[in-house]
Write a protein that holds these residues in place. Structure first.
Motif: not given
Length: 209
Positions: A56, A79-80, A82-84, A86-88, A178
């Motif tokens: 991540a 996806k999991e 990538l989601s973290k 993207e938070t960062s 993230g």
């Protein structure tokens, strides 16, 4: 990033900042050794754990680099993860908007004729002053990191004395969660003095070996 061949004007090959620090400074070794031992004690392979944990943060690192360099980012990561990441990245964008980051030079490779070392750096205008900007995917910001960016600042100033570095920023990206943190210093003179000692040690180690 491929390894850069740093050379002085006369063709003499010199080492890069990360090589000099990594080969001569072990201040952060003990915590890493303990972590690897604990992983083994828990029945885990520290190499696999480290690789998974870095995903991540590494992706967030790539996202920010792409933004700084004006490039498109693509990834086929789960996806999991990538989601973290993207938070960062979104936290970075908010920071960028607040301080006004404007890249001056990205992946700029320079060599110091005075101190005989090389480095590849990112420089940006941050809060309207020239600053070294470095990204770290780690659980903390360590003395080695500050020493590294201090050397980058001296390297840049040697080539740009009319517009010297006035600030140092490290953007720290969490490996797993993230997270995003920024660290700022107006000067790093003690860290530069430490790097000069490492330069001496680096030269002596070559002679002793």
């Amino acid at each position: 990033m491929p390894k850069i061949d740093y050379r002085l004007k006369d063709g003499t090959k010199v080492s890069g900042v990360t090589t000099i620090i990594g080969g001569n400074l072990g201040w952060n070794t003990q915590p890493l050794l303990y972590w690897a031992w604990q992983q083994g004690k828990d029945g885990k392979d520290f190499r696999e754990t480290s690789k998974a944990a870095a995903d991540a943060g590494t992706i967030a690192h790539s996202m920010i680099e792409a933004d700084l360099h004006g490039k498109e980012f693509k990834s086929d990561a789960p996806k999991e993860i990538l989601s973290k990441a993207e938070t960062s990245f979104l936290a970075y964008l908010e920071f960028k908007d607040v301080v006004g980051i404007s890249p001056v030079a990205t992946e700029l490779s320079l060599v110091s004729e005075e101190w005989k070392f090389g480095g590849t750096i990112d420089v940006a205008m941050i809060k309207k002053v020239p600053a070294i900007l470095d990204l770290k995917t780690s659980s903390g910001v360590y003395p080695e990191h500050r020493i590294q960016v201090s050397a980058y600042g001296k390297l840049y100033n040697e080539h740009n004395p009319e517009n010297p570095i006035q600030a140092y920023y490290i953007l720290q990206l969490g490996k797993e969660d993230g997270s995003f943190h920024y660290h700022y210093w107006p000067e790093l003179e003690n860290e530069w003095q430490a790097f000069k000692c490492l330069l001496i040690l680096h030269g002596l180690k070559k002679k002793i070996k």
